[in-house]
Write an enzyme that holds these catalytic residues in place. Structure first.
Site, PDB file in Angstrom:
ATOM      1  N   HIS A   1      10.828 -23.398  14.986  1.00 21.12           N
ATOM      2  CA  HIS A   1      12.225 -23.021  14.750  1.00 21.12           C
ATOM      3  C   HIS A   1      12.423 -22.472  13.348  1.00 21.12           C
ATOM      4  CE1 HIS A   1      13.883 -25.155  18.334  1.00 21.12           C
ATOM      5  NE2 HIS A   1      14.474 -23.979  18.312  1.00 21.12           N
TER       6      HIS A   1
ATOM      7  N   CYS B   1       7.018  -8.647  24.828  1.00 20.40           N
ATOM      8  CA  CYS B   1       8.235  -9.358  24.413  1.00 20.40           C
ATOM      9  C   CYS B   1       7.936 -10.627  23.623  1.00 20.40           C
ATOM     10  CB  CYS B   1       9.127  -9.658  25.607  1.00 20.40           C
ATOM     11  SG  CYS B   1       8.374 -10.793  26.775  1.00 20.40           S
TER      12      CYS B   1
HETATM   13  C1  PEP Z   1       5.853 -15.422  25.199  1.00 18.28           C
HETATM   14  O1  PEP Z   1       5.210 -16.362  25.668  1.00 18.28           O
HETATM   15  O2  PEP Z   1       5.362 -14.554  24.435  1.00 18.28           O
HETATM   16  C2  PEP Z   1       7.279 -15.284  25.512  1.00 18.28           C
HETATM   17  C3  PEP Z   1       7.945 -14.206  25.167  1.00 18.28           C
HETATM   18  O3  PEP Z   1       7.884 -16.321  26.125  1.00 18.28           O
HETATM   19  P1  PEP Z   1       8.309 -17.689  25.393  1.00 18.28           P
HETATM   20  O4  PEP Z   1       8.083 -17.515  23.909  1.00 18.28           O
HETATM   21  O5  PEP Z   1       9.731 -17.926  25.734  1.00 18.28           O
HETATM   22  O6  PEP Z   1       7.384 -18.688  26.007  1.00 18.28           O
END
Ligand code: PEP
Ligand code: MG
Length: 563
Positions: free
Chosen positions: A192, A494
């Site tokens: 965080h 992402c």
């Molecule tokens: C990831 O795993 O890169 C992702 C975008 O999902 P999260 O961070 O929510 O697990």
């Protein structure tokens, strides 16, 4: 302790790029915890309890005031911490200790220890909140004793803040006019603290290790948040040049306007990661071309029962309304592991990161998923999203072609465009079997790195492995992009990798068509992409793929692309 020599360079994990040169200042120490022994006479116990209540109220009010002054995740973290100080269960446990004769400070320690034990036993996201529990304990004890609030010191001018670890509440309260960079001994790139530092856009290095304790408050340090380096005793002239060069880059970033594209016009859509309508509205004020990842599970972390289809639709609509004419990629619930959702997560899993999380939850409870897809379809209809505003829906934690096919058929029945996250190495390797079922994939580099390197993304000791610059991860991305081209399937990224301007060039060179990140990172990525052509991105990608490790990959790309 090793003696500091001229130009000593210490390294940590780079989290937020930026260069700062200023005196170091250490976070204010935590209060000395009281020992057992003292007994409060019975007649004074009620007054002792009132003293506690006043101190706790003062701390909670201060945190709430800061929450109101902040925005987005920083505001939420401060509000949540204030909520913990007001928690009735915690206050009751302290009262019990005081009624039993303990002084207030000792009663706070015993009550908090009880909760810490319970949270640690629960594991996952609860265990992560132990830092917050210790934080509120120390704040209230300091307030009771009339000591300075632990945590951020009052400073004049600019400083670089050093800490063992920063509580999310401290990070959220940072005034970036004074604190020009952050360095922590512990922490991970997806903690965080790192997420908030990114939101505040303050250069940040985490997991720098015990070696940073050789740095004294008042000592000048040069911090490069992109390289993860802390240079001690740097030549002041060299340091000042580095800062002004960085300022030039920052000015380039401030002037940059989208859409995302390389110098020679190759388009790369730059999208934002959000978790609610508020975040989406903030993103809309940036150059974000849409939403590339709407983490729906984060809307329901506090829900004890599953919201109805209508209730869910109302939540999703707020995100759609912030981007009425742009693409929004909704992710179906990624419950489980470090994001337990009461109505969806299995209890007592031995190893939840490898357990029933993401799409796997829906195998035993398909209706949970279909109700969510119904809610997305309803929200699309209610917000009149037309062709200029495509809504894509993707599943997290897809590992097999059959899972992709199943998810796509459920989306198809509701007129929704289906995709999958590529965050399990198996999915990257099986891209040729998975892609024919889908319109798009989005690579979740946070989990793809965790699973490829077999390294817990929350572990500060393993931050050198949970680094998306690891060539093993880049090779899986390269493979996914090749298959994406072959099957005409859009490939986005992402995970946090999409927020790193230099890595964004590598990803573009590998063939990624869209990058979705915290909205504060978009301009930095856009400006860097605009400064290079596609051929250079391809060269950077080849250099990174052929490097021996993450550090070598970064260095090799720096040779190809100067910031
Ligand atoms: C990831 O795993 O890169 C992702 C975008 O999902 P999260 O961070 O929510 O697990
Ligand atoms: Mg993930």
């Amino acid at each position: 302790m090793t003696e500091v020599t001229h130009d000593t360079v210490l390294k940590g994990t780079a989290v937020v790029p930026g260069v700062a040169y200023a005196e170091a200042v250490w976070i204010r120490p935590r209060p000395q915890l009281p020992r057992a022994g003292a007994v409060v006479p019975e007649a004074e116990r009620e007054a002792e309890y009132q003293r506690f209540v006043e101190a706790a109220d003062a701390v909670a009010d201060r945190l709430s005031t800061r929450s109101e002054a902040a925005e987005g995740p920083a505001s939420e973290v401060l509000a949540a911490t204030a909520g913990m100080v007001r928690d009735r269960g915690w206050r009751k446990a302290v009262k019990k200790g005081i009624t039993g004769g303990h002084p207030a400070d000792y009663a706070i320690v015993t009550a908090t220890t009880k909760f810490i034990t319970q949270f640690e036993a629960a594991g996952g996201v609860m265990a992560e909140r132990v830092t917050d529990l210790r934080d509120i304990r120390d704040r209230v004890i300091a307030e009771l004793r009339g000591e300075d609030e632990p945590g951020l010191p009052q400073v004049e001018g600019e400083v670089v803040l050093f800490a063992d670890d920063l509580s999310p509440a401290d990070t959220a309260a940072l005034d970036t006019k004074h604190f020009t960079a952050l360095v922590t001994e512990l922490g991970g790139p997806t903690s965080h603290t790192a997420i908030i530092a990114r939101q505040l856009n303050v250069p940040c290095i985490v997991a720098a290790g015990k070696k940073i304790h050789q740095i004294q408050s008042g000592q000048p340090v040069l911090v490069d948040g992109a390289l993860g380096t802390i240079t001690l005793n740097a030549d002041p002239e060299v340091a000042k040049t580095a800062v002004s060069e960085h300022k030039l880059v920052a000015a380039r970033v401030a002037q940059w306007r989208g859409p995302g594209r390389t110098k020679d016009g190759h388009l790369v859509q730059l999208l934002a990661n959000v978790q609610d309508g508020n975040g989406a509205r903030v993103a809309h004020n940036t150059q974000a071309e849409g939403i590339g990842l709407f983490r729906t599970e984060l809307c329901f972390l506090n829900a004890t029962t599953e919201p109805t289809v209508e209730e869910q639709a109302a939540v999703y609509r707020k995100v759609f309304e912030a981007f009425p004419n742009s693409k929004v990629v909704v992710r179906s619930l990624d419950a489980g592991s470090d994001k337990p959702v009461a109505f969806a997560t299995l209890a007592d899993e031995e190893n939840p990161a490898l357990g029933v999380r993401g799409l796997r939850v829906a195998r035993a409870n398909e209706e949970l998923l279909t109700r969510q897809l119904d809610a997305v379809a309803l929200a699309v209809k209610q917000s009149n999203r037309g062709e200029s505003a495509p809504t894509w829906v993707m599943a997290p934690m897809v590992a097999t072609a059959r899972e992709a096919q199943w998810f796509a058929s459920l989306c198809g029945e509701r007129g929704l465009i289906a995709g999958a996250m590529i965050e399990v190495p198996a999915a990257a390797l099986m891209a040729d079997k998975i892609m024919p079922h889908l319109k798009f994939v989005s690579i979740g580099t946070n989990d793809l790195t965790q699973y490829t390197m077999a390294a817990d993304r929350m572990s500060p000791q393993l931050a050198y492995l949970t680094d998306p610059w690891q060539p093993a991860v880049l090779r899986l991305i390269e493979h996914t992009c090749k298959e994406g081209k072959r099957f005409d399937t859009a490939v986005g990224v992402c995970g946090e990798a999409a927020a790193d301007p230099l890595l964004a060039c590598v990803l573009t060179g590998l063939g990624v068509n869209s990058l979705s990140s915290a909205s504060t990172a978009i301009a930095g990525v856009g400006a860097q992409l605009a400064a290079v052509d596609l051929e250079t991105c391809k060269k950077a990608a080849a250099a990174a793929l052929n490097a021996e490790g993450a550090t070598e990959a970064r260095a090799a790309v720096r040779e190809v692309i100067q910031p």
